[in-house]
Scaffold this motif. Structure first.
Motif, mmCIF file in Angstrom:
data_model
loop_
_atom_site.group_PDB
_atom_site.id
_atom_site.type_symbol
_atom_site.label_atom_id
_atom_site.label_comp_id
_atom_site.label_asym_id
_atom_site.label_seq_id
_atom_site.Cartn_x
_atom_site.Cartn_y
_atom_site.Cartn_z
ATOM 1 N N GLY A 1 4.123 11.564 -9.320
ATOM 2 C CA GLY A 1 3.302 10.562 -8.640
ATOM 3 C C GLY A 1 2.695 11.105 -7.362
ATOM 4 N N ASN A 2 3.460 11.940 -6.671
ATOM 5 C CA ASN A 2 3.003 12.466 -5.394
ATOM 6 C C ASN A 2 1.939 13.535 -5.564
ATOM 7 O OD1 ASN A 2 5.937 11.721 -5.408
ATOM 8 N ND2 ASN A 2 5.505 11.672 -3.225
ATOM 9 N N SER B 1 4.496 5.179 -6.559
ATOM 10 C CA SER B 1 5.121 6.415 -6.108
ATOM 11 C C SER B 1 6.446 6.175 -5.399
ATOM 12 C CB SER B 1 4.159 7.165 -5.184
ATOM 13 O OG SER B 1 4.794 8.292 -4.669
ATOM 14 N N CYS C 1 2.523 11.981 -0.188
ATOM 15 C CA CYS C 1 1.294 11.527 -0.856
ATOM 16 C C CYS C 1 0.073 11.742 0.038
ATOM 17 C CB CYS C 1 1.387 10.048 -1.234
ATOM 18 S SG CYS C 1 2.406 9.736 -2.678
#
Lengths: 534, 144
Positions: free
Chosen positions: A144-145, A348, A387
């Motif tokens: 996700g990051n 995330s 992120c």
């Protein structure tokens, strides 16, 4: 001791009304902001999924669940307003206000706790705050990051970064709430092991509020969703993405591995199996040591890219702020940027899903609130730091303007951003992705096992069946294009937030009471720093 | 009241020699001996979730194991010499933990064997003994 504390705070009359009013105002405000500011008319899609005539029963069931969980109006282009994201963001806003901006007020105390300033030297050798946090973070930080953020920027434009950071900051209090409860209601077994997580605070917390039936039902629903999420998003999806990375670096689609991706899946299944069935801890240990190293390497590389493009940094920040408030560069304008940013943060940092609560509850502390403080660092590290670094790298190198962004996929997009400055980086990134994926699989196999243990009373057979299924899905994940299965597993992960957040709202008084009581004693000097001499 | 000396021990002959040396001096000076073994542990290491879950039990096992295999033989040497002895097993960074315990127990002297850490660790960070010599607030005797 904790038993007696639970009843300390009788909910004052009228506080339920205040709470309802706050939730109502937050939801209303959110919708007003969404629709008033909408530059384009928002169309509500037909929620009924369309199937081909030969779709399998699983595809149909999966399609229905997915469309329900991820149901929401279209804000233009590829941007849908997911109701589940709204649900999570609303909870995040509510708990930020309800706990009096704990994310800001408690930040320094959280750092002090992680540094061990309040740790009793007699507890040396037990699980420290740092270790509980690090374990939870390594289950959260992952694709996700890296990949998710790249896609988010390519759809939502630079402005999505701003809203992603806002949502990350809001998620901190929500995470603090669920992780505090995880410690407060954890089970300490006779053999010295600990089990904690939403299953326990839903069951026991709501029982203490006089709603034992509701508590049990929510706990069971939560446990089932966590098993689904573990097998799917926490495992199959990871295996799928890691396989894609390996194939892209070794031989490509037409190479041996490209034609036989199951070989990679089998390798993962054997490696995960060695840890969770074979009990070979060294593999897990090595992973746990390498993952933070990779995270630091990743952040360093991002910093290098930013430094090389130093003169463009003001412009990048300009683009982020402009995009956030004018919607420039975003599909769906300002709403697009907002939705995409919020969604990326929610997906995330997992605040509100309850998964991290399981990992945090092993900490050694007599004060549940301390782990709440520590947990609020998690969305900060995950979303506001990692992120955001990915986002800045992608914006400053203008990788998000690549017209083929959607086809390239997230990792490739991020890779191309780093490549402009560090030509060798794609290979390192591929290794990082594989390791992140592996450590996420290990974490989720644990979460799934705790959920199985909860449902079947720590029955060994049930846990072994779960392990077998988990490994089978690791293998399955490597064989490409499992769209419906992956959608289904994502749905299960986000379904966790339904029982969890309902429980958090119901336990809101308990949550605030615990934090307030702790902070009062901190202020009065009853809770003191230990003198650490080194 | 008798003065206390702290003897840091681990596996190995150097520790045995340190304990023998300490026992001999304790007999002459009327000291009491505090035998300490430190299990190397950092609050900043990385663990898996299942390791964390079992940590409390694992910690107790480590302490029991050290008591039985490290402390007990050393204790026998001290008791054989007729010197009063207390024992302690702690988790932490060995040199820092020994210094803390010395302060907490009003120890007048620290005695350790020369070999402690081995190989690479020692080359990079220096041995426990050399760190004790540099940082302790009481005299330190290192027994070869």
């Amino acid at each position: 001791m904790e038993q007696s504390m639970r009843h300390r705070q009788a909910p004052p009359a009228g506080s339920a009304k205040v709470r309802l009013a706050v939730i109502g105002a937050v939801i209303l405000g959110f919708f007003v902001a969404l629709f008033v500011g909408a530059p384009k008319p928002i169309t509500w899609p037909n929620p009924t999924p369309q199937f081909e005539a030969d779709a399998s029963a699983f595809d149909r069931v999966s399609g229905w669940i997915t469309s329900l969980v991820f149901y929401g109006p279209n804000a233009g282009g590829e941007v849908d307003i997911r109701l589940i994201v709204l649900w999570l963001v609303t909870a995040a806003i509510f708990f930020t206000i309800w706990l009096g901006f704990l994310n800001v007020r408690g930040f320094k105390h959280a750092i002090d706790l992680v540094r061990g300033k309040y740790s009793d030297p007699d507890d040396a050798g037990e699980v420290s705050h740092f270790q509980a946090l690090a374990t939870a973070v390594s289950g959260t930080v992952g694709l996700g990051n890296i990949a998710g953020v790249a896609i988010a920027i390519s759809i939502g434009g630079p402005g999505a970064t701003f809203w992603m950071i806002v949502a990350g900051l809001l998620g901190m209090s929500l995470k603090a709430a669920e992780c505090m409860l995880g410690v407060k209601y954890r089970q300490e077994h006779a053999d010295g092991t600990v089990s904690g997580g939403p299953m326990y605070y839903l069951r026991d917390g709501l029982r203490d509020l006089g709603r034992p039936g509701l508590g049990k039902v929510l706990a069971v629903i939560f446990a089932i969703c966590m098993i689904g999420g573990a097998v799917g998003g926490g495992n199959m999806f990871q295996s799928n993405q890691a396989t894609a990375q390996i194939v892209s670096q070794v031989g490509g689609e037409d190479g041996f591995l490209g034609n036989n991706p199951w070989v990679i899946g089998l390798f993962f299944a054997v490696a995960v199996g060695a840890v969770i069935i074979g009990g070979i801890k060294s593999i897990a240990k090595v992973t746990e040591k390498v993952v933070p190293f990779m995270a630091v390497l990743y952040l360093t590389a991002a910093l290098i890219v930013l430094l090389v493009n130093f003169s463009d940094i003001p412009a990048a920040f300009g683009a982020i702020i402009d995009g956030a408030f004018t919607g420039e560069g975003a599909t769906g304008g300002i709403i697009g940027a907002l939705i995409v940013g919020f969604q990326r943060a929610a997906f995330s940092n997992e605040a509100g899903l309850g998964s991290a609560s399981v990992a945090h509850s092993a900490v050694r502390t007599k004060e549940p609130a301390t782990e709440g403080f520590v947990a609020l660092l998690e969305p900060f590290i995950d979303t506001v730091v990692i992120c955001t670094m990915t986002a800045l790298t992608i914006i400053i190198t203008q990788a998000y303007l690549n017209p083929d962004a959607a086809e390239l996929g997230g990792v490739a997009l991020t890779s191309s951003a780093f490549e402009t400055v560090l030509p060798w980086f794609p290979a390192v990134l591929a290794i990082a992705v594989v390791l992140f994926a592996f450590s996420t699989m290990l974490s989720w196999s644990y979460y799934g096992m705790k959920a199985t243990g909860y449902l079947f009373g720590d029955n060994v057979l049930a846990e072994n069946v779960f392990k077998g299924i988990f490994l089978f899905f690791t293998l399955l994940g490597s064989i490409a294009s499992l769209g419906s299965v992956i959608n289904f597993s994502d749905s299960m992960i986000f379904l966790m937030s339904l029982p969890n957040v309902i429980g958090l709202y119901l336990l809101a008084n308990v949550i605030r009471g615990e934090f307030t009581h702790y902070q009062d004693r901190l202020k009065s000097g009853e809770i003191k720093e230990f003198a650490h001499r080194h | 009241m008798a003065q206390t000396v702290l003897v840091g021990v681990d596996h190995g002959d150097a520790s045995t020699r340190a304990v023998e040396f300490a026992t001999d001096r304790a007999q002459r000076n009327g000291w009491e001996i505090l035998l300490v073994h430190v299990i190397n542990w950092s609050p900043y290491s990385m663990n898996t979730p299942s390791e964390n879950e079992e940590r409390h039990r694992q910690r107790q096992r480590e302490i029991d194991h050290a008591m039985e295999h490290v402390i007990a033989p050393m204790r026998a040497i001290v008791e054989h010499g007729g010197v009063p002895v207390r024992t302690e097993v702690r988790h932490g960074k060995p040199s820092d933990t020994l210094i803390d315990l010395a302060e907490d127990n009003d120890v007048v002297h620290i005695i350790v064997g020369r070999l402690g850490d081995s190989g690479l660790r020692e080359a990079i960070f220096g041995s426990v003994a050399s760190r004790l010599v540099q940082h302790a607030n009481v005299p330190v005797t290192v027994v070869p």
